[in-house]
Design an enzyme around this catalytic site. Structure first.
Site, mmCIF file in Angstrom:
data_model
loop_
_atom_site.group_PDB
_atom_site.id
_atom_site.type_symbol
_atom_site.label_atom_id
_atom_site.label_comp_id
_atom_site.label_asym_id
_atom_site.label_seq_id
_atom_site.Cartn_x
_atom_site.Cartn_y
_atom_site.Cartn_z
ATOM 1 C CG HIS A 1 -2.309 3.660 3.452
ATOM 2 N ND1 HIS A 1 -3.652 3.426 3.254
ATOM 3 C CD2 HIS A 1 -1.720 2.438 3.402
ATOM 4 C CE1 HIS A 1 -3.864 2.134 3.076
ATOM 5 N NE2 HIS A 1 -2.696 1.513 3.182
ATOM 6 C CB SER B 1 -0.952 0.016 1.201
ATOM 7 O OG SER B 1 -1.811 -1.081 1.149
#
Length: 194
Positions: free
Chosen positions: A177, A126
């Site tokens: 993230h 991610s």
């Protein structure tokens, strides 16, 4: 830009970096599913475990980018890469794309290491994928001709949804993230200004 019309073999030839990364995702997932290995062997050897990073296992800043926990995790990240990566691999070329992907992911993992307790552990692509999103945002901010109006209408909602999910889903490495996104944006902003 985000619609795939290639056959499987055409995709493999046209986007070799993405093809290799997704293959690594799937191979590691399959290895972790084989009964000959202890169930958590891949995770124990390759996850970003802060305590082990502190003790000198620096490769754990890189390897978590390729390891996933569970089928839905590997499927979602691999699908995101197949959907949003090809335009950038084509635009940047395979070496710059590889650098963008790895630098974003490793930067996200370094910040995770520096900001989370030693007991913290994580896996997943991610941070690197958010790096791609950050690069797209930088192209929008610098009004780069690479991003058309139609592409902008796709990528902005996806990034917003991704950020909302980052803060509303459990088990998400929020640090990875956010800092993957920041790394990709900075790389893209510098490239876009040139």
């Amino acid at each position: 830009m985000f619609v795939r019309t290639e056959s499987f073999s055409q995709f493999l030839k046209k986007y070799p970096v993405i093809s290799v990364i997704v293959s690594i995702h799937l191979i590691l997932y399959l290895i972790s599913s084989l009964p000959i290995f202890p169930q958590m062997w891949v995770y124990e050897q390759l996850a970003g475990i802060n305590l082990f990073i502190r003790d000198g296992e620096w490769w754990r800043l890189i390897t978590p980018i390729f390891v996933h926990m569970g089928f839905s995790h590997v499927l979602f990240n691999s699908f995101s890469l197949v959907l949003f990566g090809p335009a950038l691999e084509e635009h940047l070329g395979k070496w710059k794309f590889t650098a963008l992907y790895l630098v974003s992911g490793v930067f996200a993992n370094i910040i995770t290491y520096l900001s989370q307790p030693l007991s913290y552990s994580h896996v997943g692509a991610s941070g690197a994928i958010f790096g791609l999103f950050g690069y797209y945002l930088a192209m929008i901010a610098t009004r780069n001709a690479f991003i058309t109006r139609e592409s902008r209408q796709v990528i902005l909602p996806i990034v917003i949804i991704g950020l909302i999910m980052t803060f509303t889903q459990s088990g998400i490495n929020i640090t990875a993230h956010l800092f993957g996104l920041i790394a990709g944006f900075l790389i893209g902003f510098i490239a876009g200004r040139k």
